[in-house]
Design a protein around this motif. Structure first.
Motif, PDB file in Angstrom:
ATOM      1  N   ASN A   1      10.439  30.737  44.625  1.00 27.64           N
ATOM      2  CA  ASN A   1       9.749  31.781  43.846  1.00 27.64           C
ATOM      3  C   ASN A   1       8.630  32.425  44.660  1.00 27.64           C
ATOM      4  O   ASN A   1       8.414  33.636  44.597  1.00 27.64           O
TER       5      ASN A   1
ATOM      6  N   GLU B   1      14.681  25.051  39.145  1.00 24.78           N
ATOM      7  CA  GLU B   1      13.552  25.928  39.464  1.00 24.78           C
ATOM      8  C   GLU B   1      12.216  25.184  39.385  1.00 24.78           C
ATOM      9  O   GLU B   1      11.274  25.492  40.108  1.00 24.78           O
TER      10      GLU B   1
ATOM     11  N   VAL C   1      16.838  35.046  41.848  1.00 25.92           N
ATOM     12  CA  VAL C   1      17.149  33.659  42.188  1.00 25.92           C
ATOM     13  C   VAL C   1      18.168  33.075  41.217  1.00 25.92           C
ATOM     14  O   VAL C   1      18.169  33.375  40.027  1.00 25.92           O
TER      15      VAL C   1
ATOM     16  N   GLY D   1      12.235  24.931  44.194  1.00 32.85           N
ATOM     17  CA  GLY D   1      12.349  26.112  43.335  1.00 32.85           C
ATOM     18  C   GLY D   1      11.054  26.906  43.312  1.00 32.85           C
ATOM     19  O   GLY D   1      11.058  28.144  43.336  1.00 32.85           O
ATOM     20  N   GLN D   2       9.927  26.178  43.305  1.00 34.65           N
ATOM     21  CA  GLN D   2       8.607  26.835  43.331  1.00 34.65           C
ATOM     22  C   GLN D   2       8.386  27.560  44.663  1.00 34.65           C
ATOM     23  O   GLN D   2       7.824  28.653  44.713  1.00 34.65           O
TER      24      GLN D   2
ATOM     25  N   PRO E   1      19.037  29.345  40.591  1.00 32.56           N
ATOM     26  CA  PRO E   1      18.844  27.919  40.874  1.00 32.56           C
ATOM     27  C   PRO E   1      19.963  27.067  40.269  1.00 32.56           C
ATOM     28  O   PRO E   1      20.892  27.584  39.640  1.00 32.56           O
TER      29      PRO E   1
END
Length: 335
Positions: A49, A40, A67, A45-46, A69
């Motif tokens: 989000n 994440e 999510v 991952g960012q 991850p």
């Protein structure tokens, strides 16, 4: 309702902010599963989000995504398959495993296709990218947009790579991908396909000497603990596709489809910007942790590309000359 993402919808979606009250009535309460293989903390991952946050906002809180991850739902190949079957709703994946489903995705595995991010953006956001996203519908998938994994560089425990010959003899982990395997074999390496979760231990034990990935992957997986050298080869650029189960897509209203496509495109811009800003910080951090980083001279890159031209020619026939020409035209358009 068309099963492809219509171009007009994608264009309209880009300028969409929040839906009107009447349009929101067409949005159902949903909780969806979004799985991917990176951590994440990674720029991908960012970006994931950000996508979740935007979908939540635009749907008035009606569409929630959970999510998963770091391969929680399985490897890239497993999660693509689960999304095809409608068991998983959304998957984020590098494009290399997609070449096994849609042969044209192998264009992104061509060595030294792109010199910089501007060229890559022109191709993934242009006609080639749109064609590739649309092709997923034949495989029970609906492509939304492309994030960026980035340019791939080689790390190893033996020596700096400053010329093509330095790759010879290295036991290098690659993805299970014919273009990568053939490219490294052509340079004299012993290319070993291996699932990602096994790589750190294999590097640590010396079962393999080397691997190749973008900076972000090298950093979040702490490869500096088991690798001494990073050679900035930029031998391939990895996009990262955000893909929905076609079963889910087919059941969405036009309003819901617009929410997903527009959110993906907004998140994509955020993610790429974030990823590129992180790269400079990561390089400094890896140097501070003792990794030796060397650049390849431009003439050496040209020489390696010439060595790999037979591989490029072979896979141009597979991918299709028209698509390759279209990519070259998009690349030329930014110069």
């Amino acid at each position: 309702m068309s099963n492809h993402i219509p171009a007009r919808l994608a264009a309209a979606a880009l300028s969409l902010a929040l839906l009107s009250t009447s349009a929101l009535a067409e949005v159902k309460e949903r909780t969806l599963k979004f799985g991917y293989s990176t951590f994440e903390a990674h720029p991908l991952g960012q970006g994931a989000n950000k996508f979740v946050e935007l979908v939540g906002q635009k749907s008035g809180g009606k569409i929630k995504m959970k999510v998963y991850p770091a391969t929680q739902l399985g490897s890239e190949t497993q999660t693509i398959s689960a999304t095809q079957g409608g068991v998983q709703d959304i998957v984020g994946t590098s494009t290399a495993p997609l070449a096994g489903l849609v042969k044209e995705y192998a264009i992104f595995d061509f060595p030294f296709l792109f010199a910089n991010e501007k060229e890559a953006d022109a191709v993934v956001d242009g006609p080639v990218g749109q064609t590739l996203l649309a092709k997923l519908s034949e495989k029970n998938l609906a492509g939304l947009c492309f994030f960026e994994n980035g340019f791939r560089n080689i790390t190893n425990s033996k020596r700096p790579i400053s010329k093509g010959e330095d790759v010879a003899g290295l036991k290098i982990r690659t993805m299970q991908n014919p273009v990568y395997l053939e490219s490294f074999k052509t340079l004299g390496a012993n290319a070993v396909p291996m699932p990602w979760p096994e790589v750190y231990t294999a590097l640590e034990s010396g079962a393999i000497d080397a691997q190749e990935n973008p900076y972000g992957i090298i950093s979040v997986n702490k490869l500096n603990e088991v690798q001494k050298y990073i050679s900035v080869t930029k031998h391939a650029y990895s996009p990262w596709a955000v893909i929905m189960s076609k079963k889910l897509w087919d059941g969405l209203s036009e309003e819901e489809r617009t929410i997903f496509v527009s959110s993906c495109n907004e998140a994509k811009d955020f993610q790429r910007k974030f990823s590129r800003a992180e790269d400079a910080k990561i390089v400094a951090d890896l140097k501070s942790k003792g990794m030796m980083i060397n650049e390849l001279a431009p003439e050496e890159v040209s020489r390696i590309k010439t060595t790999l031209q037979p591989v490029i020619d072979k896979y141009t026939a597979t991918v299709g000359e028209d698509l390759v020409k279209q990519a070259q035209a998009s690349i030329a358009s930014v110069h």
